[in-house]
Write a protein that holds these residues in place. Structure first.
Motif, PDB file in Angstrom:
ATOM      1  N   THR A 139     -28.130 -51.120 -22.241  1.00  0.00           N
ATOM      2  CA  THR A 139     -28.149 -52.396 -21.956  1.00  0.00           C
ATOM      3  C   THR A 139     -29.251 -53.086 -22.419  1.00  0.00           C
ATOM      4  OG1 THR A 139     -26.515 -52.121 -20.222  1.00  0.00           O
ATOM      5  CG2 THR A 139     -27.566 -54.251 -20.307  1.00  0.00           C
ATOM      6  N   TYR A 193     -27.111 -50.179 -11.155  1.00  0.00           N
ATOM      7  CA  TYR A 193     -25.897 -49.711 -12.026  1.00  0.00           C
ATOM      8  C   TYR A 193     -25.625 -48.003 -11.670  1.00  0.00           C
ATOM      9  CZ  TYR A 193     -22.849 -49.097 -16.049  1.00  0.00           C
ATOM     10  OH  TYR A 193     -21.898 -48.816 -16.768  1.00  0.00           O
ATOM     11  N   SER A 226     -19.917 -44.687 -14.101  1.00  0.00           N
ATOM     12  CA  SER A 226     -19.744 -45.315 -15.516  1.00  0.00           C
ATOM     13  C   SER A 226     -19.246 -44.207 -16.371  1.00  0.00           C
ATOM     14  CB  SER A 226     -20.964 -45.815 -15.804  1.00  0.00           C
ATOM     15  OG  SER A 226     -20.979 -46.092 -17.307  1.00  0.00           O
ATOM     16  N   TRP A 284     -19.873 -53.526 -13.880  1.00  0.00           N
ATOM     17  CA  TRP A 284     -21.052 -54.237 -13.619  1.00  0.00           C
ATOM     18  C   TRP A 284     -20.768 -55.200 -12.539  1.00  0.00           C
ATOM     19  CZ3 TRP A 284     -25.878 -53.675 -14.532  1.00  0.00           C
ATOM     20  CH2 TRP A 284     -26.265 -53.060 -15.679  1.00  0.00           C
ATOM     21  N   SER A 302     -22.341 -62.434 -11.643  1.00  0.00           N
ATOM     22  CA  SER A 302     -22.221 -62.089 -12.887  1.00  0.00           C
ATOM     23  C   SER A 302     -21.258 -62.756 -13.896  1.00  0.00           C
ATOM     24  CB  SER A 302     -21.901 -60.393 -13.059  1.00  0.00           C
ATOM     25  OG  SER A 302     -20.569 -60.283 -12.449  1.00  0.00           O
TER      26      SER A 302
END
Length: 594
Positions: free
Chosen positions: A340, A367, A372, A454, A465
């Motif tokens: 990112t 994160y 993920s 996220w 976000s």
């Protein structure tokens, strides 16, 4: 009349209409052999001097030819001659490289040549390097040669002052000794330099074509390679046909000893290449649509999409139902890193004050990489510790990142630096103004999952976000202009040395390859020190650069994806390559008896 005869007649007729010199087609490609493929995101034209778009590069590799290329099967990768007669003559301890170019190689017919056949010469490679160096083009590839060729940077500096690059000025380090002999003299020894020259942007370009098409050059690529552009619908469809004047080659690669390689040699040895006469590429961004297109036979081969992994694989094995259909599976790990990117020029999240660094660090620690990999990639990825991936010189398998998933510590860090929570549970800036973390996203189902991950992770540390959805090409344009906050990206090696990844955060590359617009004196100093050493001596400096990245957080390093390539039984000769992305000239299509 056969399809082949019709194809040849069309080629000869086109030459006659243009007033060009008639010649018998050289390519062994068969017009009835059509390869149907898909890209998961759109290109942004095929002038590689002005972009590093991965999908643009795939097409450019089939059209433009560098001096050198890679052996198709050899692992680790090995350079071999392409348009050069042999590997270069190397003198003065890696400072002087001399190439002898094959005669009788021609650019594809184009109106820019005014009806004449245009032979490839040493000057075409000099011109390509000049275009990369022209400040007007803001080439992301310039970092590969910045400061390396004798006399080149002086010309670049002059162009910055006058506003015009002098393409006719002599350059001491770039000489055409004769029509077919190119000599490059470097400012310092660099045995890594041939790998750079094998990158597609250093493929030969004809000056007449660039001047003829001007700003439209990206839609009119003209090269000497195995294919040429026949139809282009931006962000929708790309069609290539075999270059009728391509010299061709014999498939004679040696197996590395694997069962896959042994089968490829059995299928392909001795064939005149390329065999495929046409390549159709559709832009299909949605994963489910691409998977269905492959299953129905509309695509001949494709990467297995993440959401289709449970339908196709049992562990690392293809499910029996697909095996019965004759579908084949090839798995590899690309020399890549996903990350990112954070815009260091953004007024909210960029900069080097302690509160800004704390915000970026908290985002990185919030994160959950393991989650993920499980949800986004269905387990088909591994966590990256370094910004240099496995398979690239400079990678250290023992290196461990100092940043780990730790939402508790991320919360404490934000509290410590004045990011206070409001009544709604979301934090404000230290000055009390609203704070929102804004991501660029694409419209695919994968990006929907990424957005959800996220949001969940940032909610846990009290950060609001937002997700701005556009397409890949437009997001890349915004990133190149430093007009974004955060964007998820990936970099696959252009050549197998850590410099290729390190240059992505080098300050002078800001707004080119360095889309984080990161400018750190400490990092830049380590980078320039590394370039002065032999590649095998650079590892300690790359490790220090990695620590600097962890200190400043212009990147949040993600994972390295495991690729599962599926192909229908009619596809022969396919093997994913770590550096070459379009391998269509090495592949054949053969009817399968049912």
């Amino acid at each position: 009349m056969s399809l082949e005869s019709k194809f040849l007649q069309v080629v000869l007729l086109a030459c006659a209409i243009s007033g060009g010199e008639l010649a018998v087609a050289k390519t062994p490609a068969q017009p009835n052999k059509v390869l149907n493929l898909a890209f998961e995101a759109p290109d942004d034209g095929f002038d590689m001097v002005k972009t590093y778009n991965f999908y643009s590069g795939n097409i450019a590799e089939a059209i433009f030819e560098p001096l050198l290329k890679y052996d198709y099967l050899a692992r680790p990768v090995v350079l071999v001659p392409n348009t050069a007669q042999t590997l270069p003559k190397i003198e003065q301890d890696g400072k002087v490289y001399t190439f002898k170019i094959k005669s009788g190689i021609y650019f594809t017919d184009d109106p820019a040549f005014k009806g004449k056949r245009r032979e490839l010469t040493a000057q075409d490679y000099i011109y390509s390097i000049q275009r990369i160096s022209d400040p007007k083009n803001v080439s992301p590839t310039f970092s590969f040669i910045d400061g390396k060729i004798v006399g080149l940077n002086q010309l670049v500096d002059s162009a910055k002052k006058t506003g015009k690059f002098n393409y006719d000025a002599p350059i001491a380090g770039l000489k055409a000794l004769d029509k077919y002999t190119l000599q490059i003299t470097l400012t310092r020894s660099d045995y890594n330099f041939p790998y750079i020259l094998a990158y597609v942007t250093f493929g030969a370009t004809a000056r007449e074509v660039v001047e003829f098409y001007g700003d439209r050059l990206g839609q009119h690529p003209v090269g000497t390679g195995p294919y040429q552009l026949s139809r282009y619908v931006p962000r929708s469809k790309i069609e290539l046909v075999a270059n009728p004047d391509y010299r061709g080659f014999t498939w004679d690669y040696k197996s590395t000893g694997t069962a896959w390689d042994n089968q490829l040699v059995k299928e392909m040895a001795g064939k005149k290449m390329p065999q495929v006469g046409k390549v159709n590429i559709s832009i299909i961004e949605e994963e489910q649509s691409r998977w269905l297109a492959f299953k129905s036979g509309q695509l001949d081969y494709d990467k297995l999409t993440s959401n289709a992994v449970p339908q196709a694989l049992d562990g690392k094995q293809l499910k029996p139902a697909l095996q019965k259909l004759g579908i084949k599976l090839f798995q590899n790990k690309d020399p890549e890193v996903t990350y990112t990117s954070i815009n260091m020029k953004d007024p909210v999240i960029g900069g080097f004050s302690l509160d800004k660094i704390a915000l970026r660090r908290a985002i990185a620690m919030s994160y959950n990489d393991e989650e993920s990999i499980k949800q986004l990639y269905k387990g088909q990825a591994t966590k990256a510790e370094m910004f240099i991936p496995e398979g690239v010189q400079g990678y250290n398998p023992k290196y461990r990142s100092s940043i780990a998933y730790n939402p508790l510590l991320a919360n404490k860090l934000l509290d410590r630096f004045g990011y206070k929570k409001g009544k709604d549970g979301y934090r404000t800036l230290p000055n009390g103004k609203p704070l929102s973390i804004k991501f660029l996203m694409q419209s695919s189902s994968k990006d929907v999952i990424l957005s959800e991950l996220w949001k969940k992770n940032l909610d846990a540390v009290g950060l609001r976000s937002e997700f701005i959805v556009s397409n890949f090409a437009d997001n890349m344009k915004a990133a190149m202009q430093c007009k974004y906050m955060l964007w998820g990206s990936a970099w696959i090696a252009d050549f197998p040395e850590g410099e290729n990844f390190a240059q992505l955060l080098y300050g002078p590359n800001s707004g080119r390859g360095n889309i984080s617009c990161y400018q750190s004196k400490a990092y830049d100093s380590l980078y320039t020190q590394a370039l002065a050493l032999l590649p095998q001596q650079r590892v300690p400096l790359y490790e220090k650069m990695n620590r600097q990245i962890e200190a400043d957080n212009p990147w949040i390093v993600g994972g390295t994806r495991l690729r599962s390539w599926l192909m229908h039984p009619q596809v022969q000769g396919y093997k994913a390559h770590p550096m070459m992305n379009s391998v269509w000239q090495y592949v054949d299509i053969q009817p399968v008896k049912k």
